[in-house]
Design a protein around this motif. Structure first.
Motif, PDB file in Angstrom:
ATOM      1  N   LEU A 406       0.834  -1.205   0.000  1.00 46.17           N
ATOM      2  CA  LEU A 406       0.000   0.000   0.000  1.00 46.17           C
ATOM      3  C   LEU A 406       0.868   1.254   0.000  1.00 46.17           C
ATOM      4  CD1 LEU A 406      -2.869  -1.043   2.439  1.00 46.17           C
ATOM      5  CD2 LEU A 406      -2.913  -0.944  -0.058  1.00 46.17           C
ATOM      6  N   ALA A 407       2.001   1.216   0.713  1.00 50.08           N
ATOM      7  CA  ALA A 407       2.925   2.358   0.699  1.00 50.08           C
ATOM      8  C   ALA A 407       3.520   2.541  -0.700  1.00 50.08           C
ATOM      9  CB  ALA A 407       4.022   2.150   1.734  1.00 50.08           C
ATOM     10  N   TYR A 408       3.869   1.440  -1.330  1.00 49.18           N
ATOM     11  CA  TYR A 408       4.394   1.480  -2.706  1.00 49.18           C
ATOM     12  C   TYR A 408       3.343   2.028  -3.673  1.00 49.18           C
ATOM     13  CZ  TYR A 408       4.793  -0.850  -7.294  1.00 49.18           C
ATOM     14  OH  TYR A 408       4.779  -1.143  -8.634  1.00 49.18           O
ATOM     15  N   ALA A 409       2.093   1.578  -3.525  1.00 46.64           N
ATOM     16  CA  ALA A 409       1.036   1.967  -4.459  1.00 46.64           C
ATOM     17  C   ALA A 409       0.727   3.449  -4.385  1.00 46.64           C
ATOM     18  CB  ALA A 409      -0.235   1.159  -4.181  1.00 46.64           C
ATOM     19  N   ARG A 410       0.959   4.087  -3.234  1.00 48.67           N
ATOM     20  CA  ARG A 410       0.661   5.524  -3.107  1.00 48.67           C
ATOM     21  C   ARG A 410       1.526   6.371  -4.022  1.00 48.67           C
ATOM     22  NH1 ARG A 410      -0.335   4.337   2.442  1.00 48.67           N
ATOM     23  NH2 ARG A 410       1.844   4.680   3.008  1.00 48.67           N
ATOM     24  N   SER A 411       2.692   5.877  -4.365  1.00 51.14           N
ATOM     25  CA  SER A 411       3.599   6.675  -5.209  1.00 51.14           C
ATOM     26  C   SER A 411       3.922   6.022  -6.540  1.00 51.14           C
ATOM     27  CB  SER A 411       4.913   6.936  -4.452  1.00 51.14           C
ATOM     28  OG  SER A 411       5.553   5.697  -4.146  1.00 51.14           O
ATOM     29  N   ARG A 412       3.372   4.836  -6.772  1.00 52.32           N
ATOM     30  CA  ARG A 412       3.685   4.106  -8.006  1.00 52.32           C
ATOM     31  C   ARG A 412       2.397   3.640  -8.674  1.00 52.32           C
ATOM     32  NH1 ARG A 412       7.910   5.845  -6.500  1.00 52.32           N
ATOM     33  NH2 ARG A 412       9.976   4.914  -6.645  1.00 52.32           N
ATOM     34  N   PRO A 413       1.797   4.448  -9.561  1.00 47.51           N
ATOM     35  CA  PRO A 413       0.588   3.995 -10.267  1.00 47.51           C
ATOM     36  C   PRO A 413       0.902   2.817 -11.174  1.00 47.51           C
ATOM     37  CG  PRO A 413       1.402   6.055 -11.203  1.00 47.51           C
ATOM     38  CD  PRO A 413       2.196   5.812  -9.962  1.00 47.51           C
ATOM     39  N   MET A 414      -0.087   1.992 -11.412  1.00 52.49           N
ATOM     40  CA  MET A 414       0.081   0.817 -12.250  1.00 52.49           C
ATOM     41  C   MET A 414       0.086   1.241 -13.722  1.00 52.49           C
ATOM     42  SD  MET A 414      -1.879  -2.838 -11.974  1.00 52.49           S
ATOM     43  CE  MET A 414      -3.513  -2.229 -12.314  1.00 52.49           C
TER      44      MET A 414
END
Length: 474
Positions: A406-414
């Motif tokens: 979730l921390a990664y997803a906040r700054s890395r869009p798919m």
């Protein structure tokens, strides 16, 4: 609308419940997520179902026909091949966009990993109609489109959902997959009346119906497909069945699968709801027909010039009445989506998706609280799907998997599919010298290398990727 295909009562086929589906009594047909199977290597369970004469319908989730770009020919070809491999009488997709950005908007392309609502505007309808016609021309079987559930509403919409779908059908002849659970979701989340939407729909265009469960949290209904079907959704199904006898009704379940007995009970409840409403409507029709026989309507009295009424000789003037004539076949002019309309739609969708997955500011007119709910839901779904497609990651990372993702997803869009996302997540952790446990880090490195065929990138590559992610977030 073409020939009506009678399907009956069905259930969504999923690998986790494949054996249960095969053994369930009273299953007339199944639906399978098209992207989850390979046309050349069908799962044995689906092969056995087909050999028994059970109809299998592929249900696509990645075309993004409501997006600003024209449909991807490769995706259309794959969906068509799947339909032929399954001997399907039709294929289905969604009225949604799933990606945005790219050359049309001169911005990085982003993937939602989810079905997002199309604005009910003339621009969006023109684009959707053209995309639907492209898909219809490319597919070997008829196409039906599903209304989706939404947490958010576009500002400045010009039509209701029913009006939007009715005009889509009128302009393209496409069939409808009506999801009554989604109508309930939009009732709770957007205040839209399911009865009004059903009243505005061309019910003769319905190919089949979806029924599913969800849950309400903090006043927001989440269409989870992981909970029992609630009474409110069955009530919408009853309302639809009172208006038309649906050709097919299907139960969807995608997570937290119950026992086979519970699935059988839900199917039976659905069947009873449809049959009960059909019987009620048939009884009402019979009553009306009997009443018309006993009390026939008085035929119109035709009186012309010079005619005399009983008991008098006063001439009666002729009254001219324009009677309705049989309608001639009519084909409305179908507007073609202009490049400007596609670009306007593309910019709007890219701004919304960027706010949802890349942390950029909310576009004007949107409810920022609802955008936050949708953003968190997208990240949670993304984490769940990555855990399913790459089960080794939660095994290696343990309880740290979800917070780290979730921390990664906040700054890395798919920007690719979920498998690409899993690789990018693993690479992100390794570049940060994580996890801290050397043994876990070694296992993660081996997992990443086995699937990427590469070594972890050097400093120059890391700088380029950091700059690219910063550009996406602007």
């Amino acid at each position: 609308m073409g020939d009506r295909t009678e399907l009956g009562i069905g259930i969504g086929w999923r690998p986790e419940i494949a054996e249960a589906v095969e053994a369930l009594p009273g299953v007339d047909w199944v639906e399978v997520v098209a992207e989850n199977i390979c046309a050349g290597h069908l799962p044995d369970s689906l092969v056995r179902l087909r050999e028994r004469g059970v109809t299998v319908v592929p249900h696509g989730v990645s075309l993004g026909l409501g997006g600003a770009d024209r449909p991807d020919p490769a995706r259309l070809a794959a969906l068509g091949e799947t339909a032929l491999a399954l001997g399907a009488p039709l294929v289905t997709e969604h009225i949604a966009f799933v990606r945005a950005g790219g050359p049309l908007t001169a911005s990085p392309q982003l993937e939602a990993g989810h079905l997002l609502p199309v604005p009910r505007t003339r621009d969006a309808l023109d684009v959707l109609c053209e995309n639907v016609r492209i898909a219809q021309d490319a597919l070997p079987v008829p196409l039906a489109l599903e209304n989706i559930a939404a947490l958010i509403a576009w500002p400045g919409e010009e039509m209701t959902e029913g009006q939007f779908l009715a005009e889509l059908v009128e302009r393209t002849g496409v069939r409808l997959l009506v999801d009554v659970a989604n109508l309930h979701t939009n009732h709770v989340n957007r205040g839209e009346d399911p009865a009004k939407a059903l009243a505005e729909l061309p019910v003769e265009a319905i190919a089949y119906v979806h029924v599913a469960g969800g849950v309400e949290r903090d006043g927001v209904w989440h269409d989870t497909h992981a909970h029992p079907v609630p009474r409110a959704v069955l009530d919408v199904l009853a309302d639809l069945s009172a208006r038309v006898s649906p050709p097919g009704v299907l139960l969807e379940r995608d997570d937290d699968f119950p026992s086979a007995d519970e699935l059988a009970d839900e199917l039976e409840t659905i069947r009873e709801t449809v049959i009960r409403e059909n019987l009620i409507q048939e009884s009402l029709r019979t009553v009306r027909e009997v009443r018309e026989i006993r009390e026939p309507a008085t035929p119109p009295l035709l009186i012309g010039a010079g005619a005399r009424v009983s008991g008098g000789a006063m001439p009666v003037p002729v009254v001219s009445v324009d009677l309705p004539r049989p309608s001639e076949p009519y084909e409305a002019e179908v507007p073609v989506a202009t490049d400007d309309a596609r670009q306007r739609l593309g910019l709007a969708q890219a701004a919304l998706l960027s706010a949802l997955v890349a942390g950029t500011p909310a576009p004007e007119g949107f409810d920022s609280r609802r955008l936050g709910v949708q953003s968190r839901a997208l990240a949670a779904k993304r984490a769940g799907v990555v855990a399913r497609v790459a089960p080794e990651l939660p095994e290696i990372l343990g309880t740290g998997f979800r917070p780290a993702f979730l921390a990664y997803a906040r700054s890395r869009p798919m920007t690719g599919g979920y498998r690409r996302d899993a690789l990018d997540f693993a690479e992100h952790l390794l570049l940060a010298d994580r996890p801290e446990d050397p043994a876990a880090r070694r296992r993660l490195t081996e997992w990443w290398q086995d699937r990427s065929g590469s070594r972890p990138p050097g400093r120059a590559t890391r700088l380029v990727r950091a700059a690219r992610h910063a550009l996406v977030r602007r």
